[in-house]
Enzyme design. Structure first.
Site, PDB file in Angstrom:
ATOM      1  CE  LYS A  13      -2.158  -1.121   3.847  1.00  0.00           C
ATOM      2  NZ  LYS A  13      -1.588  -2.437   4.180  1.00  0.00           N
ATOM      3  NE  ARG A  88      -4.530  -1.721  10.003  1.00  0.00           N
ATOM      4  CZ  ARG A  88      -3.442  -1.191   9.432  1.00  0.00           C
ATOM      5  NH1 ARG A  88      -3.504  -0.066   8.792  1.00  0.00           N
ATOM      6  NH2 ARG A  88      -2.307  -1.827   9.489  1.00  0.00           N
ATOM      7  NE  ARG A 127       7.031  -3.074   5.774  1.00  0.00           N
ATOM      8  CZ  ARG A 127       5.726  -2.879   5.628  1.00  0.00           C
ATOM      9  NH1 ARG A 127       5.208  -2.633   4.450  1.00  0.00           N
ATOM     10  NH2 ARG A 127       4.934  -2.966   6.673  1.00  0.00           N
ATOM     11  NE  ARG A 160       6.159  -0.889  10.740  1.00  0.00           N
ATOM     12  CZ  ARG A 160       5.059  -0.928   9.993  1.00  0.00           C
ATOM     13  NH1 ARG A 160       5.034  -0.347   8.812  1.00  0.00           N
ATOM     14  NH2 ARG A 160       3.998  -1.541  10.435  1.00  0.00           N
ATOM     15  NE  ARG A 171       1.878  -5.166  11.167  1.00  0.00           N
ATOM     16  CZ  ARG A 171       3.002  -5.069  10.424  1.00  0.00           C
ATOM     17  NH1 ARG A 171       4.115  -5.606  10.848  1.00  0.00           N
ATOM     18  NH2 ARG A 171       2.975  -4.437   9.284  1.00  0.00           N
TER      19      ARG A 171
END
Ligand code: ADP
Ligand code: ZN
Length: 215
Positions: A13, A88, A127, A160, A171
């Site tokens: 996204k 969300r 990531r 992160r 998640r």
């Protein structure tokens, strides 16, 4: 363009929003980026959100709606906006609809970025994110030129807190339970566009086509 970008964590996204924003100046609004900035600055909002985020849980709807009510009224939204990570939950989607109606605005589309789970897992564990400008890197496919340093701004590039294996798995579960139903919600509204998001370039091309933007 006024779009909602829907998709699991790691579906791309943020990457797609970045690319689209360069095309027509629509502003990328990422609730995740807003929340991470608040946590970093230690604001009231940040203090309330931090625990939920670390655990990979959603932040309560009322906090998010409070942020977005203000954010969508800002001047830079006049050129269009790309909602990345919001709404969300179904209640967030319903409240967004009421808000847009009140503002007399209409979305162009809700884009559902569809990516297989194994690709998602691989992307999330590799990531890395710039803590200053939120640029996204990947240790395998797009490492920063100097390890740990952002190409764009010189900021620190890190993994992160919520990208440990445990938080990622949580998640994804939360996504399937709370956010995936939004696809059905927007399908009913006739607004849903589902695209195979294995390639972000292909996603951008499909959106440009749909929104009538020349190449
Ligand atoms: P990703 O899409 O990669 O999971 P985000 O950067 O969008 O990550 O969000 C990170 C975290 O911020 C989420 O796991 C959640 O805790 C919180 N968050 C972001 N947007 C929302 C939202 N719209 N509603 C509730 N929580 C949110
Ligand atoms: Zn940076």
């Amino acid at each position: 363009m006024k779009l909602i970008l829907l998709g699991a964590p790691g579906a791309g996204k943020g990457t797609v929003a970045n690319m689209l924003s360069e095309i027509d100046g629509s502003v990328q609004i990422s609730t995740g980026d807003i929340l991470r900035a608040a946590v970093k600055e230690g604001t009231e909002l940040g203090k309330k959100a931090e625990g939920f985020m670390k655990a990979g849980d959603l932040v309560p709807d009322e906090l998010i709606m409070g942020i977005m009510k203000e954010r969508l009224k800002e001047d830079d939204c006049k050129n269009g906006y790309l909602l990345d990570g919001f709404p969300r939950t179904i209640p967030q989607a319903e409240q967004l609809q009421a808000m847009l109606e009140e503002m007399g605005e209409k979305l162009d589309a809700v884009v559902n970025l569809d990516v297989p789970r194994d690709v998602i897992l691989d992307r999330l564990t590799t990531r890395r994110t710039c803590t200053s400008c939120n640029a996204i890197y990947n240790v395998k496919s797009k490492p920063p030129k100097v390890e740990g340093v952002c190409d764009e701004c010189g900021g620190e590039v890190v993994q992160r807190d919520d990208e440990t294996e445990e938080a990622i798995s949580s998640r994804l579960d939360v996504y399937n339970e709370k956010t995936a139903p939004l696809a059905g919600f927007y399908e009913k509204e006739g607004m849903l566009m589902t695209v195979n998001a294995t390639s972000s370039d292909a996603v951008v091309a499909a959106i440009k086509d749909k929104c009538g933007l020349a190449a």
